[in-house]
Design an enzyme around this catalytic site. Sequence first.
Site, PDB file in Angstrom:
ATOM      1  N   TYR A  62      42.532  43.774  66.154  1.00 26.69           N
ATOM      2  CA  TYR A  62      42.128  42.489  64.847  1.00 26.69           C
ATOM      3  C   TYR A  62      43.185  42.424  63.961  1.00 26.69           C
ATOM      4  CZ  TYR A  62      37.808  44.225  66.656  1.00 26.69           C
ATOM      5  OH  TYR A  62      36.475  44.690  67.258  1.00 26.69           O
ATOM      6  N   LEU A  63      44.585  42.963  64.516  1.00 29.66           N
ATOM      7  CA  LEU A  63      45.516  42.890  63.143  1.00 29.66           C
ATOM      8  C   LEU A  63      45.792  41.464  62.641  1.00 29.66           C
ATOM      9  CD1 LEU A  63      47.832  45.775  64.358  1.00 29.66           C
ATOM     10  CD2 LEU A  63      45.787  45.750  62.883  1.00 29.66           C
TER      11      LEU A  63
ATOM     12  N   ASP B 114      32.622  53.069  53.634  1.00 29.19           N
ATOM     13  CA  ASP B 114      32.424  53.128  55.135  1.00 29.19           C
ATOM     14  C   ASP B 114      33.188  54.394  55.531  1.00 29.19           C
ATOM     15  OD1 ASP B 114      32.339  52.555  57.654  1.00 29.19           O
ATOM     16  OD2 ASP B 114      33.818  51.124  58.051  1.00 29.19           O
TER      17      ASP B 114
ATOM     18  N   ASP C 218      42.516  52.741  64.211  1.00 29.91           N
ATOM     19  CA  ASP C 218      41.300  52.019  64.367  1.00 29.91           C
ATOM     20  C   ASP C 218      41.214  50.832  64.320  1.00 29.91           C
ATOM     21  OD1 ASP C 218      38.289  52.452  63.034  1.00 29.91           O
ATOM     22  OD2 ASP C 218      39.329  50.933  61.383  1.00 29.91           O
TER      23      ASP C 218
ATOM     24  N   ASP D 139      30.021  56.330  65.399  1.00 34.68           N
ATOM     25  CA  ASP D 139      29.177  55.082  65.288  1.00 34.68           C
ATOM     26  C   ASP D 139      27.961  54.943  65.967  1.00 34.68           C
ATOM     27  OD1 ASP D 139      31.506  54.041  63.651  1.00 34.68           O
ATOM     28  OD2 ASP D 139      32.630  53.607  65.067  1.00 34.68           O
TER      29      ASP D 139
ATOM     30  N   GLU E 157      41.535  52.580  69.168  1.00 36.24           N
ATOM     31  CA  GLU E 157      40.283  52.014  69.280  1.00 36.24           C
ATOM     32  C   GLU E 157      40.291  50.753  69.355  1.00 36.24           C
ATOM     33  OE1 GLU E 157      36.065  51.389  67.113  1.00 36.24           O
ATOM     34  OE2 GLU E 157      38.149  50.884  66.006  1.00 36.24           O
TER      35      GLU E 157
ATOM     36  N   ARG F 282      44.445  58.232  65.774  1.00 37.59           N
ATOM     37  CA  ARG F 282      43.746  57.340  66.526  1.00 37.59           C
ATOM     38  C   ARG F 282      43.786  56.028  65.557  1.00 37.59           C
ATOM     39  NH1 ARG F 282      38.797  54.735  64.432  1.00 37.59           N
ATOM     40  NH2 ARG F 282      37.219  54.431  65.883  1.00 37.59           N
TER      41      ARG F 282
ATOM     42  N   ASN G 141      43.916  47.875  60.065  1.00 36.57           N
ATOM     43  CA  ASN G 141      43.616  46.530  60.018  1.00 36.57           C
ATOM     44  C   ASN G 141      43.174  46.100  58.697  1.00 36.57           C
ATOM     45  OD1 ASN G 141      42.438  44.145  61.392  1.00 36.57           O
ATOM     46  ND2 ASN G 141      40.493  44.846  60.410  1.00 36.57           N
ATOM     47  N   HIS G 142      42.618  46.975  57.789  1.00 36.31           N
ATOM     48  CA  HIS G 142      41.848  46.561  56.435  1.00 36.31           C
ATOM     49  C   HIS G 142      42.383  47.464  55.473  1.00 36.31           C
ATOM     50  CE1 HIS G 142      38.961  48.040  59.257  1.00 36.31           C
ATOM     51  NE2 HIS G 142      38.534  49.028  58.274  1.00 36.31           N
TER      52      HIS G 142
HETATM   53  C1  NOJ Z   1      35.796  51.449  63.905  1.00 40.15           C
HETATM   54  C2  NOJ Z   1      35.166  52.785  63.212  1.00 40.15           C
HETATM   55  O1  NOJ Z   1      34.952  53.530  64.191  1.00 40.15           O
HETATM   56  C3  NOJ Z   1      33.943  52.276  62.368  1.00 40.15           C
HETATM   57  O2  NOJ Z   1      33.360  53.540  61.780  1.00 40.15           O
HETATM   58  C4  NOJ Z   1      34.222  51.682  61.195  1.00 40.15           C
HETATM   59  O3  NOJ Z   1      33.225  51.256  60.285  1.00 40.15           O
HETATM   60  C5  NOJ Z   1      35.007  50.377  61.594  1.00 40.15           C
HETATM   61  N1  NOJ Z   1      36.248  50.794  62.559  1.00 40.15           N
HETATM   62  C6  NOJ Z   1      35.950  49.888  60.270  1.00 40.15           C
HETATM   63  O4  NOJ Z   1      37.046  50.561  60.111  1.00 40.15           O
END
Ligand code: NOJ
Length: 528
Positions: free
Chosen positions: A202-203, A58, A198, A306, A240, A196, A100-101
């Site tokens: 959702y934490l 990703d 991310d 995105d 975000e 930033r 978050n992940h």
């Molecule tokens: C938001 C990011 O902008 C996006 O590109 C990403 O795939 C997801 N978060 C997961 O981290």
Amino acid sequence: MDWHTNAIFYELYLRAFNDGNGDGHGDFTGLRQRLDYLQWLGVDCIWLLPINQSPLKDDGYDVSSYYGIHPTYGQLEDFMMTLDEVHRRGMKLIVDIVMNHTSDQHPWFQESRRAKDSPLRDFYVWTDDTDKYKEARIIFLDTERSNWAYSASTGQYYWHRFYSSQPDLNYDNPKVQEEMIRAVRFWLDLGVDGFRLDAVPYLFEREGTNNENLPETHEFLKKVRKLVDDEYPGRMLLAEANQWPQDLMPYFGAGDELHMCFHFPIMPRLYMALAKGDRTPVRGIWANTPEIPENCQWATFLRNHDELTLEMVTEEDRQFMWEYYAPDHRARLNLGIRRRLAPLMGNDRRKIELMHSLLFTMPGAPVLYYGDEIGMGDDLNLPDRNGVRTPMQWADEPHAGFSNTQSDALYAPVIRDPIYGFQNLNVANQQADSGSLLHRIREMIHLRKEMSFLAQGRLTWLEDTPLSSLSYWRNSPEGRLLCLHNLADEPLTISVPECELLTDVFAPDEKFVAEVSLPPYGYRWLRY
Ligand code: NOJ
């Protein structure tokens, strides 16, 4: 005024920006070579998409080490040299941090998935019961069927809000919180100007909720903020959180949580207003945006890396947006549209400028997306969001001046179509042409910076004008500007009886008395 309040942000994907070592992938050496360009443009702060080690399933939002730099980007020293160069030019740099992940390749997850009694089992969220947390929505609708994924080694399922290759960390485990704070500290110690954050909503997970914006999440974020205030004053946290304005308010807290949040809902409404020639959606969303604490700021944007998300609009508006802006179904992704600004505008220069004029004159700190300043196109043949992440088009040179690799081994093909191809559409051409989009955007940026009151001044709508007029005053004790926008494809005359003499900021020779004419999709910034 804190620096972030009135900064011009420039989001860039390092892999796509400039390849300094000829391997076909953008890197820190390449970025350093282009800092003069960003400074010339007027950028105050660069935001880098994740630069950590990652299997790139990703594009770096799947972190496999919070401390290492992805090898194609360079070494930590390259990063440090770049940061120094950025700072030497009086600019700032923030990086994405993915709290978050992690990637499923992260050693924590590798260990956690191994056995139920693994010492790191609790770093992630495991269950036998996939009916748990049923109320949480699926975000990557086109790829994921569930927020649970099966792991054969223990026969249990793990929780993930994004791709199944991105297991969510378990913030109920204090060790996870400690680890994340350690990572935050590491980058702040290196000197980054902020993050930033991310996917912060959702934490935490709690049964019976949609697992978003939970009080525990805010508590953790306040801890991070306190660390910044106590030990790293002047650094900035930008969330975000793709949420409605009222759900975003707690992220600002009483000015003691995050400094900035992206204003997601305003974004699609700018497009909607333009498509309909009707200002209503934009006025509506500002009316529903509460005041934020004085030391906080909205981050506003037209496009990013995105899909253009349509999560924060009604079902009916989403259908409208899809039909209007993405008649080609290949352009639709999840709940959004995977296109860049210029193609969305039908490459109509008037509309591209108009959208930027709105971005620069409405409240908030504008965030530009690399390449949009020259009107770059996209590539719908590439999967997922990759079509809006193609190499920056620097010049009519091999590989668009992005890379001097001898092979064809670019991380993604450059755009070559007749309209958006790099042969014509590139930075060098537009720098040489004072009438280009690039020059116009640069001019807007510089004017915006001169008028710092635009960042936080009051927004007062100009009433008694046709619906196709999206017009307002920006007022503060430091200055005033009248901003007029014509959302329609026909000329518009706007009367401003309150003002005797108005001067066009872009063309000081043009003066108006009480009435101002705008061409189709025209805009004016007027001093009075
Ligand atoms: C938001 C990011 O902008 C996006 O590109 C990403 O795939 C997801 N978060 C997961 O981290």
